[in-house]
Design a protein around this motif. Structure first.
Motif, PDB file in Angstrom:
ATOM      1  N   ILE A   1       0.574  -1.042  -0.104  1.00 47.24           N
ATOM      2  CA  ILE A   1      -0.011  -0.067   0.198  1.00 47.24           C
ATOM      3  C   ILE A   1       0.759   1.117   0.066  1.00 47.24           C
ATOM      4  O   ILE A   1       1.775   1.404   0.893  1.00 47.24           O
ATOM      5  CB  ILE A   1      -0.955   0.056   1.239  1.00 47.24           C
ATOM      6  N   TYR A   2       0.635   2.165  -0.852  1.00 50.07           N
ATOM      7  CA  TYR A   2       1.472   3.431  -0.926  1.00 50.07           C
ATOM      8  C   TYR A   2       0.690   4.550  -1.129  1.00 50.07           C
ATOM      9  O   TYR A   2      -0.406   4.660  -1.500  1.00 50.07           O
ATOM     10  CB  TYR A   2       2.328   3.487  -2.310  1.00 50.07           C
ATOM     11  N   ILE A   3       1.045   5.628  -0.754  1.00 44.93           N
ATOM     12  CA  ILE A   3       0.267   6.830  -0.682  1.00 44.93           C
ATOM     13  C   ILE A   3       0.534   7.577  -2.033  1.00 44.93           C
ATOM     14  O   ILE A   3       1.658   7.870  -2.333  1.00 44.93           O
ATOM     15  CB  ILE A   3       0.762   7.868   0.651  1.00 44.93           C
ATOM     16  N   LEU A   4      -0.400   7.941  -2.585  1.00 47.15           N
ATOM     17  CA  LEU A   4      -0.371   8.727  -4.046  1.00 47.15           C
ATOM     18  C   LEU A   4      -0.245  10.179  -3.659  1.00 47.15           C
ATOM     19  O   LEU A   4       0.547  10.758  -4.473  1.00 47.15           O
ATOM     20  CB  LEU A   4      -1.867   8.474  -4.754  1.00 47.15           C
ATOM     21  N   ASP A   5      -0.674  10.820  -2.775  1.00 44.75           N
ATOM     22  CA  ASP A   5      -0.464  12.317  -2.502  1.00 44.75           C
ATOM     23  C   ASP A   5      -1.340  12.551  -0.913  1.00 44.75           C
ATOM     24  O   ASP A   5      -2.173  11.670  -0.578  1.00 44.75           O
ATOM     25  CB  ASP A   5      -1.631  12.936  -3.463  1.00 44.75           C
ATOM     26  N   GLY A   6      -0.765  13.594  -0.563  1.00 46.26           N
ATOM     27  CA  GLY A   6      -1.477  14.002   0.823  1.00 46.26           C
ATOM     28  C   GLY A   6      -0.310  13.863   2.023  1.00 46.26           C
ATOM     29  O   GLY A   6       0.836  13.275   1.684  1.00 46.26           O
ATOM     30  N   GLU A   7      -0.793  13.787   3.147  1.00 49.28           N
ATOM     31  CA  GLU A   7       0.289  13.716   4.207  1.00 49.28           C
ATOM     32  C   GLU A   7       0.526  12.229   4.311  1.00 49.28           C
ATOM     33  O   GLU A   7      -0.381  11.394   4.280  1.00 49.28           O
ATOM     34  CB  GLU A   7      -0.362  14.340   5.456  1.00 49.28           C
ATOM     35  N   THR A   8       1.837  11.997   4.787  1.00 47.89           N
ATOM     36  CA  THR A   8       2.215  10.220   4.807  1.00 47.89           C
ATOM     37  C   THR A   8       2.458  10.044   6.331  1.00 47.89           C
ATOM     38  O   THR A   8       2.558  11.050   7.200  1.00 47.89           O
ATOM     39  CB  THR A   8       3.372  10.275   4.019  1.00 47.89           C
ATOM     40  N   THR A   9       2.827   8.942   6.655  1.00 46.63           N
ATOM     41  CA  THR A   9       3.268   8.454   7.983  1.00 46.63           C
ATOM     42  C   THR A   9       4.364   7.880   7.801  1.00 46.63           C
ATOM     43  O   THR A   9       5.109   7.484   6.819  1.00 46.63           O
ATOM     44  CB  THR A   9       2.099   7.367   8.561  1.00 46.63           C
TER      45      THR A   9
ATOM     46  N   PHE B   1       3.878   4.515   5.906  1.00 46.39           N
ATOM     47  CA  PHE B   1       3.576   4.655   4.441  1.00 46.39           C
ATOM     48  C   PHE B   1       4.020   5.718   3.841  1.00 46.39           C
ATOM     49  O   PHE B   1       3.659   6.864   4.313  1.00 46.39           O
ATOM     50  CB  PHE B   1       1.756   4.637   4.425  1.00 46.39           C
ATOM     51  N   LYS B   2       4.987   5.382   2.894  1.00 50.34           N
ATOM     52  CA  LYS B   2       5.477   6.405   1.917  1.00 50.34           C
ATOM     53  C   LYS B   2       4.611   6.838   0.550  1.00 50.34           C
ATOM     54  O   LYS B   2       3.905   6.222   0.168  1.00 50.34           O
ATOM     55  CB  LYS B   2       6.957   5.675   1.558  1.00 50.34           C
ATOM     56  N   SER B   3       5.130   8.043   0.277  1.00 43.97           N
ATOM     57  CA  SER B   3       4.354   8.622  -0.737  1.00 43.97           C
ATOM     58  C   SER B   3       5.137   8.545  -1.844  1.00 43.97           C
ATOM     59  O   SER B   3       6.487   7.976  -1.944  1.00 43.97           O
ATOM     60  CB  SER B   3       3.834   9.871  -0.629  1.00 43.97           C
ATOM     61  N   ILE B   4       4.570   8.660  -3.121  1.00 39.75           N
ATOM     62  CA  ILE B   4       5.280   8.611  -4.506  1.00 39.75           C
ATOM     63  C   ILE B   4       6.357   9.615  -4.476  1.00 39.75           C
ATOM     64  O   ILE B   4       7.603   9.436  -4.768  1.00 39.75           O
ATOM     65  CB  ILE B   4       4.239   8.871  -5.708  1.00 39.75           C
ATOM     66  N   ALA B   5       5.996  10.910  -3.889  1.00 35.54           N
ATOM     67  CA  ALA B   5       7.092  11.909  -3.892  1.00 35.54           C
ATOM     68  C   ALA B   5       8.193  11.656  -2.938  1.00 35.54           C
ATOM     69  O   ALA B   5       9.422  12.054  -3.550  1.00 35.54           O
ATOM     70  CB  ALA B   5       6.395  13.319  -3.568  1.00 35.54           C
ATOM     71  N   GLN B   6       7.799  10.931  -1.822  1.00 38.81           N
ATOM     72  CA  GLN B   6       9.012  10.662  -1.096  1.00 38.81           C
ATOM     73  C   GLN B   6       9.985   9.752  -1.584  1.00 38.81           C
ATOM     74  O   GLN B   6      11.206   9.886  -1.549  1.00 38.81           O
ATOM     75  CB  GLN B   6       8.375  10.178   0.428  1.00 38.81           C
TER      76      GLN B   6
END
Length: 564
Positions: A149-157, A160-165
């Protein structure tokens, strides 16, 4: 007997190539602002966007231990998010790698998301941060580990990492990939979800070739229109169009409008997460929006907004409405309010597209796109005559492959190359199409498909054991203070002995609350709940929904305001 072909020239044969090859590898397109984030005002040029796609193309198949996403072409990827630029970039990267994906409704509850994950067999999920809780609930049910499970956009934890990170922390080769992988004929590109009379949403399978063929149809249509006596409006002085992008890109209408069209007809999209009337009217003069593609419910909201009168709409030259029937009165009203602009209509469904208008006729749905055929069919299977109502059947290279993992529904809907739309139309002798009604039990509420059976099943699952039998159908209600009539779900419920003993008003409130917890807002029972002794059915057990609706209409006639 009505069996018509498009009056426009045949489009060229679509090559068997990757969607990404067609959209991103074309030469001679100057760099320009492709997307604007409506929340931050941040602009993405075409070059920046393609760079993002190529970096994702590197990282998606890379192992997680090496800083990648560990996603491969043998998988199905689910995307669960509201609109954002990263969503569009992810789509294009998945296309480039020939990895199929499923855009899930951003409004889905965990129960609805579970169904979507199961029927597609998705093994990786990209979600918006504000959908993470729902994603985790659904993933747990179907057995998708949190590592996928990945974060597409918005605040991360931390977990769970985001695309940008991941992109910002990754090491890339000196030369990024510049080509998409090749695909085969009828290779699955993505699925979209469509409800039907079978109840729960079905996964409509679309190929790379479907999309490219449809793009050639659109280009052929546009070329014919520009050469006609009444060409469509174009951007002033040959400039780029600026489209207000608020339609959900998990829906075929939004996906084509904002994720595909700007790449073969260069323009700028001001991308909104979702529709907000005040924000939308603020963005139009701010970014000099030229093009608005909407659904009838949004057209109504704009027309009724007190802010419209003080909004400079002079930059807008193109208005379009699709996904549901737009009444001529509402079309005429808004067109007049924004400077007598002509409102065009687009008839679009997940499984295929009818086309658009090549000249404006009030109340008409338009004509066929190049290369398409159509017929209207009576209930007995014979072809209807000109001017006679029948079910619309369509054929063309843009018609979907079928329903993923559902051979029975595929056989019923896709017949010898024809798509049975379930919609009732008349065709006139000039080749124009006139929408009459929804043939299937499926409703369209604010442009979104709603299955009565899905709501029925949810009511029957009520843990209190209150519902013995139920039927759901669409009834008409008048939107307050307007001439607009909307069709919304209403339930007729036969209570169990336990339900009969309870206070009717409390049972009604409890069932409404249950539906609101289980299903998306547009599936709520805005038409109310009626308690009945029995549900009318045919000798074969088929629910006679029309009988319920007609009786309700007689007892509750719809009154609309005469004021425009």
């Amino acid at each position: 007997m009505v069996h018509v072909k498009s009056l426009l020239p045949e489009p060229p044969s679509a090559p068997i190539i990757n969607i990404s090859t067609f959209l991103l590898e074309r030469e001679g397109i100057p760099d320009h602002i492709l997307f604007i984030n409506s929340l931050t005002g941040e602009a993405w040029t075409r070059a920046r966007f393609i760079d993002r796609v190529r970096r994702l193309q590197c990282l998606l198949p890379t192992a997680r231990a090496q800083g990648g996403f560990d996603v491969h072409s043998s998988e199905m990827v689910a995307v669960f998010s509201e609109n954002c630029i990263e969503y569009v970039a992810l789509m294009h990267a998945l296309w480039a790698l020939a990895i199929p994906f499923a855009p899930c409704s951003a409004y889905a509850t965990s129960n609805e998301l579970v169904h979507c994950l199961r029927i597609t067999g998705a093994s990786t999920i990209f979600c918006h941060a504000n959908r993470l809780e729902t994603t985790l609930e659904a993933a747990k049910v179907v057995g998708i580990p949190t590592s996928k499970i990945y974060i597409l956009d918005g605040e991360t934890t931390r977990e769970f990492k985001s695309i940008a990170q991941l992109i910002n922390s990754a090491s890339f080769p000196r030369t990024l990939p510049s080509k998409a992988v090749p695909v085969k004929k009828d290779q699955l590109a993505f699925v979209l979800f469509s409800s039907g009379t079978t109840g729960l949403p079905k996964a409509v399978a679309l190929s790379h070739n479907n999309v490219i063929h449809h793009t050639f149809q659109r280009l052929g249509w546009l070329q014919s229109m520009l050469q006609s006596a009444s060409p469509p409006p174009m951007a002033p002085s040959g400039g780029l169009s600026v489209t207000l992008g608020f339609l959900p890109i998990f829906h075929t209408y939004g996906l084509h409008s904002f994720c595909i069209t700007p790449f073969f007809l260069p323009g700028t999209v001001v991308l909104m997460p979702r529709w907000d009337t005040n924000k939308g009217l603020e963005l139009i003069p701010k970014h000099k929006v030229t093009t608005i593609v909407a659904v009838p419910s949004v057209i109504h909201q704009i027309s009724r907004s007190p802010k419209l009168a003080e909004t400079d709409m002079s930059s807008v030259f193109s208005l379009a409405s699709g996904a549901a029937y737009l009444s001529p009165s509402l079309s005429k009203k808004l067109s007049g309010q924004v400077g007598d602009k002509t409102m065009s209509a687009i008839s679009m469904i997940c499984e295929g597209q009818l086309g658009g208008k090549w000249r404006y006729i009030e109340g008409c749905s338009g004509g066929l796109l190049p290369g398409m055929e159509a017929r209207t069919v009576r209930e007995d299977g014979t072809e209807a005559e000109y001017g006679e109502t029948g079910e619309l059947w369509l054929k063309g290279g843009n018609i979907a492959l079928g329903y993923l993992g559902n051979p029975k529904a595929t056989a019923e809907t896709f017949v010898d190359g024809w798509l049975r739309t379930g919609d009732l139309f008349k065709i006139d002798q000039e080749g124009y199409f006139w929408y009459q009604d929804r043939g299937k039990d499926t409703l369209k509420v604010s442009g979104m498909q709603v299955s009565p059976m899905e709501i029925e099943e949810a009511l029957l699952r009520h843990p209190g054991g209150l519902v013995q039998d139920v039927a759901v159908a669409g009834v008409d209600i008048a939107l307050r203070g307007s001439t607009v009539v909307e069709r919304v779900p209403r339930a007729w419920v036969v209570l169990t002995d336990q339900g009969v003993k309870a206070e009717p008003d409390s049972v009604r409130l409890e069932l409404e609350a249950w539906i609101q917890k289980q299903l998306s807002r547009y599936k709520w029972l805005k038409g109310g709940i009626a308690f009945v002794d029995q549900i009318p059915k045919s000798a074969t057990g088929k629910v006679l929904r029309r009988q319920l609706v007609e009786e309700h209409s007689r007892q509750n006639p719809v009154h609309v305001s005469s004021r425009l």
